[in-house]
Design an enzyme around this catalytic site. Structure first.
Site, mmCIF file in Angstrom:
data_model
loop_
_atom_site.group_PDB
_atom_site.id
_atom_site.type_symbol
_atom_site.label_atom_id
_atom_site.label_comp_id
_atom_site.label_asym_id
_atom_site.label_seq_id
_atom_site.Cartn_x
_atom_site.Cartn_y
_atom_site.Cartn_z
ATOM 1 N N SER A 113 0.974 -1.044 0.044
ATOM 2 C CA SER A 113 -0.004 -0.118 -0.021
ATOM 3 C C SER A 113 0.842 1.263 -0.260
ATOM 4 O O SER A 113 1.581 1.479 -0.778
ATOM 5 C CB SER A 113 -1.077 -0.171 1.290
ATOM 6 O OG SER A 113 -2.024 0.990 0.983
ATOM 7 N N ASP A 252 -2.244 6.220 -3.487
ATOM 8 C CA ASP A 252 -1.247 5.386 -2.755
ATOM 9 C C ASP A 252 -0.703 4.371 -3.598
ATOM 10 O O ASP A 252 -1.101 4.359 -4.915
ATOM 11 C CB ASP A 252 -1.813 4.885 -1.510
ATOM 12 C CG ASP A 252 -2.710 3.917 -1.692
ATOM 13 O OD1 ASP A 252 -3.438 3.864 -2.480
ATOM 14 O OD2 ASP A 252 -2.731 3.098 -0.707
ATOM 15 N N ASP A 254 -1.151 0.929 -4.170
ATOM 16 C CA ASP A 254 -2.276 0.022 -4.716
ATOM 17 C C ASP A 254 -3.303 0.710 -5.166
ATOM 18 O O ASP A 254 -4.546 -0.141 -5.409
ATOM 19 C CB ASP A 254 -2.124 -1.098 -3.847
ATOM 20 C CG ASP A 254 -2.976 -0.709 -2.587
ATOM 21 O OD1 ASP A 254 -2.592 0.246 -1.870
ATOM 22 O OD2 ASP A 254 -3.635 -1.658 -2.245
ATOM 23 N N ASP A 256 -6.070 2.136 -3.548
ATOM 24 C CA ASP A 256 -6.971 2.113 -2.649
ATOM 25 C C ASP A 256 -7.237 3.224 -1.790
ATOM 26 O O ASP A 256 -8.144 3.319 -0.990
ATOM 27 C CB ASP A 256 -7.155 0.724 -2.066
ATOM 28 C CG ASP A 256 -6.139 0.613 -0.755
ATOM 29 O OD1 ASP A 256 -5.187 1.562 -0.825
ATOM 30 O OD2 ASP A 256 -6.098 -0.089 0.382
#
Length: 486
Positions: A113, A252, A254, A256
């Site tokens: 992340s 960010d 990834d 999400d």
């Protein structure tokens, strides 16, 4: 074959579940550890009847250097367990989850992340969405067997990516918003090392926007939407001044967690993004963690607002309870801006399918589409909300156990709290909330919320006040005092 007890492996390796998946240092996330965790996830899902032998499990990953190696170990574990590993490429976490949900498949995302690339992680998803805390407990209880000797992992052994998941994710937004949703808008895409950096450009262009890619990086940059770096604050303002954008967007690592600026290059707080998205979609029941801005209640835009512990599993559990109680148009968001849609949403003759996991793209598109529809700049959407402002920061390399110990000592009495922060707020303690960490509300309405990070050895401090200037000053002052806890 070698038997491995997962609970013991977690303690030994330091790779453990946080607020979102299993994470650890790159060195700790060896092929054996990643293989074992994947087999444990599959075994747990087979035990409760969720997974059946021979079905597909979708895999994706972010752009960290360590991700290919972990993906290959995960894929081998999937195949050895009797399932088909379908590699969907370097994709956003919500993209692989969305496609898997539509086909009743489990999915696995390799990502750390927003945290630095000396760490990585694995997110496990059931066919209906994210694993919850009870699933994590089941995974911890598993005993798995590893092949001996363990095979050599070749990080170049991934097969070509199946494009179906990417196509489905693109279609989700193109179909719902339509080709003219952003017509005439000029949007910058801060690409850095985010896995959605090319998808964002494609989606915006499909909705009619003029798009300019910005600051693409071959080196991983840990963009944290809850603790925006000073250099990113400066970049946002510079780009807006030089290019005349209606907004700049990013995510960010990834994708999400969203990052969206107004036309002046000022980045919006994630919990404000969540409120604006929910209003655009006509959400009636909204769920958010205790750390989110109280503007969600103050704006009066929702029939019900539920507060939870920090972490998407808690938000999802509360959304599921609301659905079970008969609520419709249910959604949630986190303070990082990640938006979770629990219900299918009908709007303007189009239907947006539910995606009950954090997503960065939907809230950013909702804000841009709302600005386009109203003919108003993004900043005016924010200005129309009640004046509640938040700021947050973190102390890095701060051991989790030390954070917990210090917070517990502070929570023991209002006098201890007032001795540390009372003069900063010039007010007495009104109430405290220990739903997650320690959230202190002072009599003047200002808030200090302390919490150990669930993903890394960090101590986070969230603040809330009636003006942006005041909350930033309060956050700086609180961080200065917390530094004395080291």
């Amino acid at each position: 074959m070698k038997a491995v007890v997962i609970s013991e492996l977690m303690d030994r390796s330091g790779v453990a579940f946080g607020t979102s998946g299993a994470r650890g240092t790159v060195e700790a996330m060896t092929p054996e550890v990643c293989y074992a965790y994947t087999r444990a996830f599959i075994q747990a899902m087979e035990t409760d009847g969720t997974l059946k032998q021979g079905s597909d499990i979708l895999l994706a990953g972010d752009l960290r250097p360590s991700t290919p190696r972990i993906l290959v170990a995960v894929a081998k574990a999937v195949e050895d367990a009797g399932f088909n590993a379908v590699y969907t490429g370097r994709l956003p976490s919500p993209a692989v989850a969305f496609h898997a949900i539509q086909h009743n498949n489990a999915s696995i995302m390799v990502t750390g992340s927003h945290i630095p690339d000396d760490r990585n992680g694995i997110k496990f998803n059931r066919p209906e969405g994210e694993i919850l805390k009870r699933d994590e407990a089941m995974i911890r209880e598993q005993t798995v067997t590893l092949p001996e000797p363990f095979p050599v992992i070749d990080e170049k052994a991934l097969p070509p990516a199946d494009p179906a998941a990417e196509r489905a994710y693109l279609a989700r937004y193109e179909d719902f918003f339509g080709p003219d949703a952003l017509a005439g808008m000029r949007v910058g895409v801060y690409q850095h090392s985010g896995v959605a950096r090319d998808l964002l450009v494609t989606i915006l262009q499909a909705l009619g926007a003029e798009v300019m890619p910005l600051a693409r990086s071959d080196i991983f940059i840990p963009v944290d939407t809850e603790a925006i770096r000073e250099e990113d604050i400066a970049l946002g303002r510079q780009w807006a001044a030089e290019q005349g954008f209606d907004a700049v967007i990013s995510t960010d690592g990834d994708a999400d967690r969203p990052l969206i600026s107004d036309e002046q290059g000022e980045w919006l707080r994630g919990d404000v993004v969540g409120v604006l998205c929910a209003r655009f979609l006509g959400i009636q029941t909204l769920v958010t963690p205790v750390s989110s801005n109280s503007v969600v209640e103050a704006c009066g835009g929702f029939d019900e607002v539920f507060r939870t512990r920090i972490g998407s599993p808690y938000v999802i559990e509360q959304m599921n309870q609301a659905l079970a109680a008969g609520a419709t148009r249910v959604a949630g968001y986190e303070a990082n801006g990640g938006f979770l849609l629990a219900s299918d949403i009908a709007l303007n003759g189009k239907t947006l399918k539910a995606l009950p996991t954090r997503d960065a793209v939907l809230p950013m598109l909702a804000i841009l589409a709302s600005a386009h529809q109203q003919g108003l700049p993004v900043s005016q959407q924010v200005a129309a909300l009640p004046p509640r402002f938040t700021a947050s920061d973190r102390l890095k390399a701060f051991p989790t156990e030390l954070s917990r110990q210090k917070i517990e000592q502070l929570a023991a009495s209002d006098k201890a709290i007032e001795a540390m922060f009372g003069d900063l707020c010039d007010a007495a303690v009104q109430q405290t909330d220990q739903t997650d960490g320690l959230r202190i509300t002072f009599e003047n309405g200002e808030i200090v919320h302390l919490r150990p990070s669930g993903n890394a050895p960090e101590l986070r401090c969230y603040n809330e006040a009636a003006s942006q200037q005041r909350v930033q000053a309060l956050n700086r002052e609180c961080m200065g005092r917390l530094a004395g806890w080291r």
